[in-house]
Write an enzyme that holds these catalytic residues in place. Sequence first.
Site, PDB file in Angstrom:
ATOM      1  N   LYS A  14       0.747  -1.071  -0.108  1.00  0.00           N
ATOM      2  CA  LYS A  14      -0.096   0.089   0.010  1.00  0.00           C
ATOM      3  C   LYS A  14       0.853   1.258   0.042  1.00  0.00           C
ATOM      4  O   LYS A  14       0.554   2.312  -0.825  1.00  0.00           O
ATOM      5  CB  LYS A  14      -0.927   0.010   1.098  1.00  0.00           C
ATOM      6  CG  LYS A  14      -2.020  -1.174   1.151  1.00  0.00           C
ATOM      7  CD  LYS A  14      -2.777  -1.474   2.334  1.00  0.00           C
ATOM      8  CE  LYS A  14      -3.722  -2.461   1.986  1.00  0.00           C
ATOM      9  NZ  LYS A  14      -4.423  -3.106   3.250  1.00  0.00           N
ATOM     10  N   GLN A  64      -4.907  -1.842   9.431  1.00  0.00           N
ATOM     11  CA  GLN A  64      -4.905  -3.285   8.809  1.00  0.00           C
ATOM     12  C   GLN A  64      -5.482  -4.326   9.581  1.00  0.00           C
ATOM     13  O   GLN A  64      -5.255  -4.340  10.683  1.00  0.00           O
ATOM     14  CB  GLN A  64      -3.348  -3.327   8.534  1.00  0.00           C
ATOM     15  CG  GLN A  64      -2.849  -4.851   8.083  1.00  0.00           C
ATOM     16  CD  GLN A  64      -3.330  -4.688   6.520  1.00  0.00           C
ATOM     17  OE1 GLN A  64      -3.343  -3.618   5.679  1.00  0.00           O
ATOM     18  NE2 GLN A  64      -3.915  -6.009   5.846  1.00  0.00           N
ATOM     19  N   ASP A 100     -11.246   2.094   3.149  1.00  0.00           N
ATOM     20  CA  ASP A 100     -11.526   0.500   3.039  1.00  0.00           C
ATOM     21  C   ASP A 100     -13.174   0.312   2.688  1.00  0.00           C
ATOM     22  O   ASP A 100     -13.338  -0.722   2.307  1.00  0.00           O
ATOM     23  CB  ASP A 100     -11.134  -0.332   4.259  1.00  0.00           C
ATOM     24  CG  ASP A 100      -9.773  -0.807   4.259  1.00  0.00           C
ATOM     25  OD1 ASP A 100      -9.420  -1.237   3.023  1.00  0.00           O
ATOM     26  OD2 ASP A 100      -9.467  -1.256   5.298  1.00  0.00           O
TER      27      ASP A 100
END
Length: 279
Positions: free
Chosen positions: A52, A96, A119
């Site tokens: 990322k 995460q 997300d």
Amino acid sequence: MSQLIDGKQISKQIKDELKEEVQRLGALGRTACLAVVQVGNDPASSVYVNNKKKACEYIGIGSRSYELPEETTEDELVSLVEELNRDDEVNGILVQLPLPAHIDEDRIIRTISPDKDVDGFHPVSVGRLWIGEKGFLSCTPAGIIQLLKRSGIDICGKECVVIGRSNIVGKPMAALLLRENGTVTVAHSRTENLQDVTKRADILIVAIGKKKFITSEYVKEGAVVIDVGMHRDENNHLCGDVDFNDVEPHTSAITPVPGGVGPMTIAMLMNNCVETIRT
């Protein structure tokens, strides 16, 4: 011969488009920054976080990294997320997953501001998706839509079957296919006569979490098959939920594992980050 849907190539295409857009928006004084928070040092999570960061660097958006020790408390993590919510220089927040067992993932997801939830996991983001309002789309399902569209596969009016009903893939996938005017069935572990259901599918999306579970017996001749799974086989090679060698000859198009759906998830995360500075 079946069309091999190349996720690496399509994700590169998307990232190159985003790179140009970021340069154009930068000239107007609009810049984006993604804050990535990792708790503990799970090896797979570390790989994803690193990928990322590289993607941010490639398309030209800022990234901040918060690597917290395994013993970080839930309240400490909530405090950091709330601080990032208030920080005007941060456009997107990504925590995460998975988190260590002592931290409630749902509480952390709900703490992230829906306006920074790149997300697409916050209940507000999920609600916006289902009622068709503008908002962040869950990255893997959004990536699958792009794989289909950019491979010339029409969704409108097609019989679409999604195997799996997770909040991360199955449910948002169904919503996005509906948005594209697909006729959608969601199947799962309790579905009776699963083969009968899947053999109706013009487009079959498999997110069942079982290694090589889908064989040619589940697939309609000429169907499009999208494999979301990621496993290791008996030879330690990456494989998906679909038995590729058995299924591929019966399809009109299919994604490989690796190199299919996987690269698209990060590309769409980057798209969500750029979305924060488009308006």
